[in-house]
Design a protein around this motif. Structure first.
Motif, mmCIF file in Angstrom:
data_model
loop_
_atom_site.group_PDB
_atom_site.id
_atom_site.type_symbol
_atom_site.label_atom_id
_atom_site.label_comp_id
_atom_site.label_asym_id
_atom_site.label_seq_id
_atom_site.Cartn_x
_atom_site.Cartn_y
_atom_site.Cartn_z
ATOM 1 N N THR A 108 0.827 -1.193 0.000
ATOM 2 C CA THR A 108 0.000 0.000 0.000
ATOM 3 C C THR A 108 0.872 1.258 0.000
ATOM 4 O O THR A 108 1.988 1.242 0.541
ATOM 5 N N ARG A 109 0.347 2.309 -0.597
ATOM 6 C CA ARG A 109 1.066 3.589 -0.609
ATOM 7 C C ARG A 109 0.370 4.634 0.261
ATOM 8 O O ARG A 109 0.813 5.785 0.325
ATOM 9 N N VAL A 110 -0.721 4.227 0.896
ATOM 10 C CA VAL A 110 -1.426 5.114 1.823
ATOM 11 C C VAL A 110 -1.784 4.309 3.063
ATOM 12 O O VAL A 110 -1.755 3.079 3.054
ATOM 13 N N ASP A 111 -2.127 5.022 4.120
ATOM 14 C CA ASP A 111 -2.528 4.376 5.365
ATOM 15 C C ASP A 111 -4.041 4.233 5.405
ATOM 16 O O ASP A 111 -4.772 5.071 4.859
ATOM 17 N N GLY A 112 -4.490 3.159 6.088
ATOM 18 C CA GLY A 112 -5.931 3.028 6.235
ATOM 19 C C GLY A 112 -6.343 1.604 6.521
ATOM 20 O O GLY A 112 -5.520 0.675 6.608
ATOM 21 N N GLU A 113 -7.652 1.441 6.669
ATOM 22 C CA GLU A 113 -8.245 0.145 6.965
ATOM 23 C C GLU A 113 -8.684 -0.541 5.674
ATOM 24 O O GLU A 113 -9.268 0.098 4.781
ATOM 25 N N ILE A 114 -8.397 -1.844 5.578
ATOM 26 C CA ILE A 114 -8.800 -2.611 4.395
ATOM 27 C C ILE A 114 -10.290 -2.919 4.494
ATOM 28 O O ILE A 114 -10.748 -3.541 5.455
ATOM 29 N N GLN A 115 -11.023 -2.479 3.469
ATOM 30 C CA GLN A 115 -12.460 -2.703 3.433
ATOM 31 C C GLN A 115 -12.857 -3.867 2.524
ATOM 32 O O GLN A 115 -13.912 -4.456 2.711
ATOM 33 N N GLN A 116 -12.008 -4.204 1.549
ATOM 34 C CA GLN A 116 -12.359 -5.256 0.593
ATOM 35 C C GLN A 116 -11.087 -5.896 0.045
ATOM 36 O O GLN A 116 -10.106 -5.198 -0.243
ATOM 37 N N VAL A 117 -11.103 -7.231 -0.078
ATOM 38 C CA VAL A 117 -10.061 -7.975 -0.783
ATOM 39 C C VAL A 117 -10.710 -8.570 -2.027
ATOM 40 O O VAL A 117 -11.605 -9.420 -1.914
ATOM 41 N N ALA A 118 -10.284 -8.127 -3.192
ATOM 42 C CA ALA A 118 -10.994 -8.441 -4.433
ATOM 43 C C ALA A 118 -10.311 -9.515 -5.268
ATOM 44 O O ALA A 118 -10.636 -9.660 -6.448
ATOM 45 N N PHE A 119 -9.380 -10.284 -4.704
ATOM 46 C CA PHE A 119 -8.704 -11.321 -5.481
ATOM 47 C C PHE A 119 -8.676 -12.614 -4.686
ATOM 48 O O PHE A 119 -8.888 -12.625 -3.467
#
Length: 417
Positions: A108-119
């Motif tokens: 990731t290049r930004v900080d934050g919470e993962i909301q979806q894994v699409a793979f």
């Protein structure tokens, strides 16, 4: 009456057994003439049997000894091959390892919470496919703020430009200082609007980073994050690793003395390279030589080479060990024998040649490269079509009579047809 008495007395004397009384008072029959005749006959038979046995034993012991008949030698069972003449490919065999064309550790290049894994793990993805969605709301707010700031500065710039036009239109009624100050203000606000646009572009970029996309075509590996995890740009753990397998590389080695031939073949055009399973039994893919390394490994005396394969069916996989066959040229006319026919002796290499009488003869030779189960003969007293032994040599000596049971069975089967 007198005659009858005489006859009865004679009869009594001839037929009645004669008895004798021993000292103990027991009456026993006395031996008569008939008993003596029976004993003599038995003794004669015994003497006759002894005489016949002795004669037979003497005849048996002095019989002539029969000489054994010499048996014909049996042929040594072997398997035969044939000396052939024709085109022969100059193939360099080696061992190599499959390497991915590209490998990317997606972070990731930004900080934050993962909301979806699409793979899915192991999925084939294409460039720009969505992999992970990070909470975008902070970056959407930053973008809206940058846009609002630009609108504000744009309005100020418009007002400053209008004032400049008014000051310029007054001519001598407006002071020079006012005109120059207003001109500078317009330039300042113009720069501020440009800065606001740059802030908008940056906020847009950061918002785009919240959606993590595949940078290349490839196959995903194990997933390292889950929904709800907090990720940050400073972290070293990748979200997933993507390897590009179409096309794909194979890195292998060749002896340094083959480098001139390899370089010459590469200058002429594409150099074919085949990838086989590590046991050399299954062909996996066809490719071509891409390059060879810029230096020879002095520790091993080899040169590293890299071949590229399209790998449409994914027969090659990163990290797989393979054997390689690189064709650097072709000999138009060459003498070859099966690989198994060549034996190692104290004086060098040799083969057993079989003549028309099925007798084996040892022939010394010098061997070259091997390809497709046959070895090129550089020198030796062999002729095309000549039979050579390819199996069973450990029982064969120079001059031994040999036979190929398999060939006999094949000939009988063809005769039946």
């Amino acid at each position: 009456m007198l005659n009858e008495d005489v006859r009865e007395r004679d009869t009594f004397r001839s037929d009645a057994p004669v008895t004798r009384t021993d000292d103990d008072g027991v009456h026993r029959p006395a031996p008569g003439p008939a008993s003596r005749r029976s004993g003599a006959a038995g003794l004669g038979l015994i003497l006759l049997a002894i005489t016949g046995g002795a004669a037979y034993g003497y005849t048996y012991l002095n019989r002539p000894v029969a000489k054994p008949v010499a048996a014909a030698p049996l042929p040594v069972p072997v398997t035969l091959g044939t000396v052939e003449q024709g085109p022969f490919a100059l193939v360099s065999n080696g061992l190599g390892t499959v390497q991915a064309y590209n490998t990317v550790q997606v972070r990731t290049r930004v900080d934050g919470e993962i909301q979806q894994v699409a793979f899915r793990e192991g999925q084939t993805v294409h460039k720009d496919d969505v992999l992970v969605q990070i909470d975008p709301r902070p970056y959407q707010a930053a973008l809206a703020q940058a846009k609002a700031k630009k609108e504000q500065d744009t309005a100020n710039l418009g007002n400053a430009k209008a004032d400049l036009v008014r000051y310029t239109g007054l001519g001598a009624y407006a002071s020079r200082q006012q005109t120059e100050t207003q001109t500078a203000l317009v330039a300042q606000l113009t720069a501020q609007v440009a800065s606001d646009q740059a802030a908008i572009d940056n906020a847009t970029t950061q918002l785009g980073y919240a959606t993590v996309r595949a940078p290349i075509d490839g196959v995903t590996g194990f997933r390292q994050v889950d929904i709800g995890n907090i990720v940050n740009a400073a972290g070293q753990t990748p979200i997933v690793t993507i390897t590009q397998v179409e096309p794909i590389f194979v890195v292998f080695t060749a002896p340094e003395d083959q480098l001139p031939a390899i370089a010459a073949a590469l200058r002429k055009g594409d150099v074919p390279v085949e990838a086989w399973s590590s046991d050399g039994l299954t062909k996996l893919a066809d490719g071509k030589l891409a390059l060879f390394n810029n230096q020879v490994d002095t520790a091993t005396g080899t040169i590293r080479l890299k071949a590229v394969f399209e790998n449409k069916i994914h027969a090659l996989w990163p990290g797989l060990s393979v054997s390689t066959k690189m064709r650097v040229g072709t000999v138009a006319v060459a003498m070859t024998v099966p690989d198994n026919a060549i034996q190692h002796g104290p004086d060098g290499l040799f083969v057993f040649s079989v003549d028309d009488g099925n007798h084996a003869h040892q022939r010394a030779l010098k061997a070259g490269r091997s390809d497709s189960g046959r070895t090129r003969i550089l020198s030796g007293d062999l002729q095309p079509g000549e039979r050579v032994i390819v199996a069973g040599q450990y029982k064969v000596q120079d001059g031994s009579l040999v036979g190929d049971p398999h060939a006999a069975h094949t000939a009988q089967a063809e005769a039946v047809r």
